[in-house]
Design a protein around this motif. Structure first.
Motif, PDB file in Angstrom:
ATOM      1  N   PRO A  36      14.756  16.029   2.630  1.00  0.00           N
ATOM      2  CA  PRO A  36      13.332  15.977   3.057  1.00  0.00           C
ATOM      3  C   PRO A  36      12.582  16.886   2.304  1.00  0.00           C
ATOM      4  N   LYS A  37      11.363  16.664   2.124  1.00  0.00           N
ATOM      5  CA  LYS A  37      10.239  17.378   1.437  1.00  0.00           C
ATOM      6  C   LYS A  37      10.430  18.653   2.001  1.00  0.00           C
ATOM      7  N   ALA A  38      10.473  18.896   3.193  1.00  0.00           N
ATOM      8  CA  ALA A  38      10.466  20.393   3.691  1.00  0.00           C
ATOM      9  C   ALA A  38      11.611  21.140   3.344  1.00  0.00           C
ATOM     10  N   ASP A  39      12.707  20.521   2.689  1.00  0.00           N
ATOM     11  CA  ASP A  39      13.869  21.187   2.160  1.00  0.00           C
ATOM     12  C   ASP A  39      13.666  21.692   0.722  1.00  0.00           C
ATOM     13  N   TRP A  40      12.390  21.446   0.027  1.00  0.00           N
ATOM     14  CA  TRP A  40      12.323  22.025  -1.211  1.00  0.00           C
ATOM     15  C   TRP A  40      11.233  23.067  -1.072  1.00  0.00           C
ATOM     16  N   PRO A  42       8.422  25.286  -3.567  1.00  0.00           N
ATOM     17  CA  PRO A  42       7.742  25.201  -4.944  1.00  0.00           C
ATOM     18  C   PRO A  42       8.060  26.315  -5.893  1.00  0.00           C
ATOM     19  N   GLU A 307       9.744  22.213  -8.300  1.00  0.00           N
ATOM     20  CA  GLU A 307      10.369  22.530  -7.142  1.00  0.00           C
ATOM     21  C   GLU A 307      11.961  22.829  -7.003  1.00  0.00           C
ATOM     22  N   ASP A 310      15.523  24.396  -1.425  1.00  0.00           N
ATOM     23  CA  ASP A 310      15.529  25.879  -0.728  1.00  0.00           C
ATOM     24  C   ASP A 310      17.042  25.936  -0.445  1.00  0.00           C
ATOM     25  N   SER A 315      19.479  20.944   3.978  1.00  0.00           N
ATOM     26  CA  SER A 315      20.140  20.128   2.857  1.00  0.00           C
ATOM     27  C   SER A 315      20.920  20.866   1.780  1.00  0.00           C
ATOM     28  N   ARG A 348      13.674  19.814  -9.405  1.00  0.00           N
ATOM     29  CA  ARG A 348      13.036  18.644  -9.642  1.00  0.00           C
ATOM     30  C   ARG A 348      11.626  18.797  -9.981  1.00  0.00           C
ATOM     31  N   VAL A 350       7.903  17.754  -9.387  1.00  0.00           N
ATOM     32  CA  VAL A 350       7.365  16.928  -8.207  1.00  0.00           C
ATOM     33  C   VAL A 350       6.695  15.851  -8.628  1.00  0.00           C
ATOM     34  N   LYS A 351       6.828  14.675  -8.103  1.00  0.00           N
ATOM     35  CA  LYS A 351       5.958  13.277  -8.346  1.00  0.00           C
ATOM     36  C   LYS A 351       4.758  13.293  -7.628  1.00  0.00           C
TER      37      LYS A 351
END
Lengths: 351, 351
Positions: A36-40, A42, A307, A310, A315, A348, A350-351
């Motif tokens: 999920p986004k929260a596991d990345w 910036p 990002e 994390d 994840s 990666r 960020v799209k």
């Protein structure tokens, strides 16, 4: 069927599970894709260094993006590097050395010649060797693996013998270079424990003491500071990146300042130098690779946002575990452990 | 002074010792250079596979020399490879895949297309997965390191805490992928111990049981057999070599058949492929690298004679120890241990 080596399984989607068949275990790539986004986390543009090399023989641009290490690692050298970028020191310099299975090195090819050498900017720090490691910084570090020596200790006690059936308690992250390894702020690190702090049985997760020193380690793509004989530690004007098997013997002997997060193939695929140590030797037909410019990410208008997965988040733990014990269909025997440098931290755009 | 990174010390002769100063410790390269002839072992030409690629863009020849594994490792696949060479199977095929920090892979690019695929020679063996490891073969194997878990065990018992001052008894060859590692007939190997044999305290050199299985491991330059999903183990017609950090998770999941002893830079420096998994994608401008011919060394008239530093001899032990604990002047902190893949077995041409 095309003989494909393990990686086809890496990219392929997990096959749909028939009702009478358990779903295939996900590959590390699938775990990352599902995070999920929260596991990345910036990466700040001002912590990126963007190096544009001259275009390749086919006219294709070659951009290398380097993430500088966060505090408390290598701050003296990272400070120097920011000054060198501000002074445009590397613009017009070159890649001067490519040694197979070791490093690519860049900077002023004339640094040795006092008459031709580029002037370094004022105010560069002479950083002491003590900065090769950092004191333990609790807010920025969590163990992902308390498993140091765990399998070893179990084997020594006769509790585990052949770790073919890999259970969590028999996984190994044994390391030949430091007592323990882990990740801090997205970077691979080694660590040590002082005698004063004592030592707690690795069979117990609880009571495992905090390390008293932590340092980044020389995995593939890490960027470090060329130096002369000690106690010289280098200014940061000459940099290298690892393009082969991790030369971990350099840990705490030389400064690391960051890692390549994009474009390392523009360096790792360069022709190897024919001079000693892989330095380019113009007399033998080698050609140095021109560096057009080096800028901080915050100065580059067309730079994507990056990002990283994390290293404190679930994840990442699942990803690292899958790297250590591959259970996806290609594999017949999960290793039950992994080398710290075989768990590259996913990055990666960020799209 | 030229900022030089560690390797200047690698090539430089040890400085002459002043009378009041101890001689500098030799580098691994100096130890190898000083090894007596008796510490080198010949490589039989009939165990070499010589692959000539098309010349590079500057017209320079590109020859890759591969040493096949000796018995008892990977014999089924090695037998197939000899048949494939005899049938000239690889002549006119190509390098089809270059994935950064992973592998270069070659063979018939049309293998997937039944209409275009080259015919395989008759009589290739279907080798079972059980051949990924070999039973222990006492005549060909000696421990170089009985040190598995030794430092770890010492630390666990509170006898060693921070291995800064590296003493022999605190050296570490800990490995995340197998209980112990070593060298057999000049190749890096992992090994396991059966429950039946029991386990002896690693603190004692004596009584350390012999392993019951030994297998070659995926270090830089090792050559392996591409395969489809298990239980397929590959015929040997599609081969790869490691060009990045050792992907040890492949050990015992895929067959190894040898290693590149000369010319790996002709493969590791190739442009990375733009297709999935680094396969060359002609539509994206990639170009496969033609393989002109593959011959056994015994068929090649202009091939030099090669020898490797015998892993059973004292010079190799000194070399490996120096790789683990660098005490030459460039280093300030010997690691006190080494990754098996950071002890590459020296190979040279016989003058």
């Amino acid at each position: 069927m095309r003989t494909a080596l393990i990686p086809l399984a890496l990219l392929a989607a997990a096959p749909l599970a028939a009702e009478d068949k358990p779903a295939a275990a996900p590959t590390p790539v699938e775990i990352v894709a599902a995070a999920p986004k929260a596991d990345w986390a910036p990466i700040t543009a001002s912590d990126l260094m963007v190096m544009d090399l001259a275009a390749d023989a086919k006219g294709r641009p070659r951009r290398v993006v380097i993430q500088l290490l966060p505090p408390p690692f290598s701050q003296g050298w990272v400070g120097n590097i920011r000054k060198l970028v501000a002074a445009r020191f590397w613009d017009g310099t070159s890649i001067n050395r490519v040694q197979d299975n070791y490093v690519v090195q860049w900077g002023d090819a004339e640094a040795e010649d006092a008459k031709k050498a580029k002037k370094l900017p004022d105010g560069l720090a002479a950083v002491p060797e003590s900065e090769y490691a950092a004191p333990f910084a609790p807010p920025m570090f969590k163990f992902r693996y308390t498993a140091w020596g765990k399998r070893d200790a179990l084997v020594a006690r006769g509790l585990v013998v052949v770790p073919i059936e890999v259970e969590p308690e028999s996984r190994s992250y044994a390391d030949a270079y430091s007592v323990n390894v882990g990740f801090a702020s997205g970077f691979p690190v080694g660590m040590s424990y002082s005698q004063r702090q004592g030592y707690v049985d690795p069979l117990s997760d609880k009571g495992f003491n905090q390390p008293d020193a932590v340092w980044p380690v020389h995995c593939y793509g890490m960027v470090g500071v060329g130096r002369d004989m000690p106690p010289n530690t280098g200014s940061g004007a000459e940099l290298y990146t690892v393009i082969g098997h991790a030369p971990r013997q350099l840990d705490r002997n030389i400064a690391l300042v960051g890692r390549v997060i994009e474009g390392i193939e523009h360096m790792s695929s360069l022709p190897r130098g024919h001079g000693p140590l892989g330095f380019y030797d113009l007399a033998q037909g080698d050609e140095r690779v021109p560096i057009l410019s080096v800028r901080m990410g915050s100065e580059v208008t067309d730079l994507p946002t990056y990002e990283y997965l994390d290293t404190e988040k679930p994840s990442f733990a699942r990803y690292a575990d899958a790297r250590a014990s591959r259970r996806d269909p290609f594999y017949i025997r999960p290793a039950g452990g992994a080398d710290i440098c075989n768990i590259p931290v996913p990055v990666r755009q960020v799209k």
